[in-house]
Scaffold this active site. Structure first.
Site, short mmCIF file in Angstrom:
data_model
loop_
_atom_site.label_atom_id
_atom_site.label_comp_id
_atom_site.label_asym_id
_atom_site.label_seq_id
_atom_site.Cartn_x
_atom_site.Cartn_y
_atom_site.Cartn_z
N HIS A 82 0.83 -1.21 0.00
CA HIS A 82 0.00 0.00 0.00
C HIS A 82 0.86 1.26 0.00
O HIS A 82 0.55 2.24 -0.69
CB HIS A 82 -0.93 0.01 1.21
N HIS A 239 -9.12 -2.60 -5.44
CA HIS A 239 -8.02 -2.90 -4.50
C HIS A 239 -6.99 -3.83 -5.15
O HIS A 239 -5.79 -3.72 -4.87
CB HIS A 239 -8.54 -3.53 -3.21
N ASP A 243 -2.95 -3.20 -5.44
CA ASP A 243 -1.87 -4.14 -5.14
C ASP A 243 -0.93 -4.32 -6.33
O ASP A 243 0.29 -4.44 -6.16
CB ASP A 243 -2.45 -5.50 -4.73
N HIS A 266 -0.46 -11.39 -5.12
CA HIS A 266 0.89 -10.87 -4.86
C HIS A 266 1.96 -11.73 -5.52
O HIS A 266 2.96 -11.20 -6.03
CB HIS A 266 1.13 -10.78 -3.36
N HIS A 345 49.77 -33.31 -25.93
CA HIS A 345 48.41 -33.83 -26.10
C HIS A 345 48.35 -34.66 -27.37
O HIS A 345 48.19 -34.14 -28.48
CB HIS A 345 47.41 -32.67 -26.16
#
Length: 440
Positions: A82, A239, A243, A266, A345
């Site tokens: 908020h 609301h 969020d 969320h 090698h």
């Protein structure tokens, strides 16, 4: 000359409010302080030794169950959404949110108290450009619970949201451009709500100790329990938009894009914020001017040696042929019988060691990353190699073309590249390499 909307903003003076926190039920005082440019939003725990601060960034997200919790180390700040929604929507880029507890006051369950606090403190422009995230192509996140968030290109910040409770009760929809005016009038007053069947589990987890009908709406069946009538017929979806605005503020940049959300929460909001932060990191790694001497045409051996610290016999790049766009590079290594590793090698049947091919890929990737980060003042350290495969042998006399592409980055400290080596149009080796950069 930048317009006011393109400049960063902070609050004009310190302002405070007090109240009860929702989940802990503790009394808390909150003070909002001005901050310098590029400071961002930081929460300060004045009740703890040394008064630690926590950046309101997605990297510090710790928990998203019924509220958004951020933290660093063992320090936590709960239910920040908020406060962040009000600061973001009211055009505050830089501020210190000082508290003497681990959670802000819940007030009436809306963001209205924080809007009032910000207006009391005032909002002033600062002499630095604001940072935006411009959505260039669609992005989306989807959860197993049915939440879906899609982010689309848009010249403004708009949220379109569909909210539906259990069994699709109280299904609501609203679409709105988020500005200080629309947020204060249409979104900030919307209060938090909870379904009655969810209240008991929350209480068993010691959450909502400070919850009451004065700071939350309780939905039981088709009934709405509240200390006052609904402020909007569609207060629930409003609301949810609140969020979304607060959670996406954790991405650290103002968004120019259109969020389309279906049954958001969320957790899903946080995943979209993470995706935004990852994309911004990728863009930052590939943008800006470059300090490479001859631009995108390529680099000769001397220019390679100005960038890489390697020298004979460990310099494995003869020259860079060119760069493709901002995040791809092609270089070449002429393999000769004079290479020192051929002496030991398989001397009777000389084959270039696979580890030297990986080293060549790492050096070419380092050249790309140094170009992108615009500095040679650091050294790239090879951290890991995944999916390495050696498909064909490389012999003396072969010309090996080495390709590298940036696939992931975290700021200017870590990066991941996909690399492969080609001889006679055939891939001879490949792998995904990760690097970290440290100052020299």
């Amino acid at each position: 000359m930048s317009t006011s909307l393109e400049l960063q903003h902070t609050v004009g003076k310190t302002a405070s409010l007090s109240g009860t926190s929702l989940h802990t039920g503790e009394k808390v005082s909150l003070r909002l302080h001005p901050a310098t440019v590029d400071h961002g939003i930081k929460f300060k725990r004045k009740d703890l030794p040394d008064e630690p601060t926590i950046d309101a960034r997605i990297d510090n997200l710790k928990m998203v169950e019924r509220a958004t919790t951020i933290g660093e180390g063992s320090i936590r700040v709960h239910t920040v959404e908020h406060v962040l929604a009000a600061l973001s929507a009211m055009d505050v880029d830089n501020a210190i949110v000082e508290m003497d507890a681990n959670e802000p006051p819940i007030g009436d369950g809306s963001a209205q108290p924080y809007v009032d606090l910000i207006k009391k403190a005032g909002v002033i422009a600062q002499e630095e450009a604001r940072k935006f995230f411009d959505v260039r192509e669609p992005m989306h996140v989807e959860s197993k619970t049915g939440a879906l968030l899609v982010l689309l290109p848009c010249e403004t910040f708009r949220v379109s949201c569909t909210q539906a409770g259990p069994n699709n009760r109280f299904a609501q929809f609203l679409s709105m451009e988020i500005t200080p005016v629309t947020f204060e009038r249409e979104i900030a007053p919307a209060r938090t709500f909870v379904y009655y069947e969810d209240v008991r589990p929350l209480m068993e987890k010691n959450l909502i100790k400070g919850g009451s009908l004065e700071n939350a709406i309780v939905v039981r069946g088709e009934a709405v329990l509240s200390k006052e009538p609904l402020r909007f017929a569609d207060e629930f979806v409003r609301h949810k938009i609140l969020d979304i605005v607060g959670d996406l503020a954790l991405a650290g940049r103002r968004i120019r894009g259109h969020v389309v959300a279906v049954k958001p929460g969320h957790a899903a909001n946080a995943e979209l914020a993470r995706a935004l932060a990852r994309e911004q990191t990728r863009r930052s790694a590939m943008s800006g001017s470059h300090a490479i001497p001859i631009g995108d045409a390529g680099l000769d051996t001397g220019e390679v040696m100005k960038i890489l610290p390697h020298r004979f016999p460990f310099l494995m790049v003869d020259r860079v042929i060119g760069f493709e766009g901002e995040y791809k590079i092609t270089a070449v290594k002429c393999v000769t019988i004079n290479e020192p590793f051929f002496q030991g090698h398989f001397p009777g049947h000389p084959v270039m060691p696979g580890v030297m091919q990986v080293e060549a890929m790492a050096q070419v990737a380092s050249l790309l990353l140094f170009k992108l980060t615009k500095t040679t003042s650091r050294i790239g350290y090879f951290m890991s190699a995944d999916g390495v495969k050696f498909r064909k042998p490389v012999f003396p006399g072969d010309t090996m073309f080495i390709h590298a592409e940036l696939t992931r980055s975290r700021g200017e400290r870590m990066a991941k590249t996909k690399c492969y080596c080609v001889v006679n149009d055939a891939v001879v080796s490949e792998g995904e390499l990760m690097f970290t950069f440290l100052d020299k």
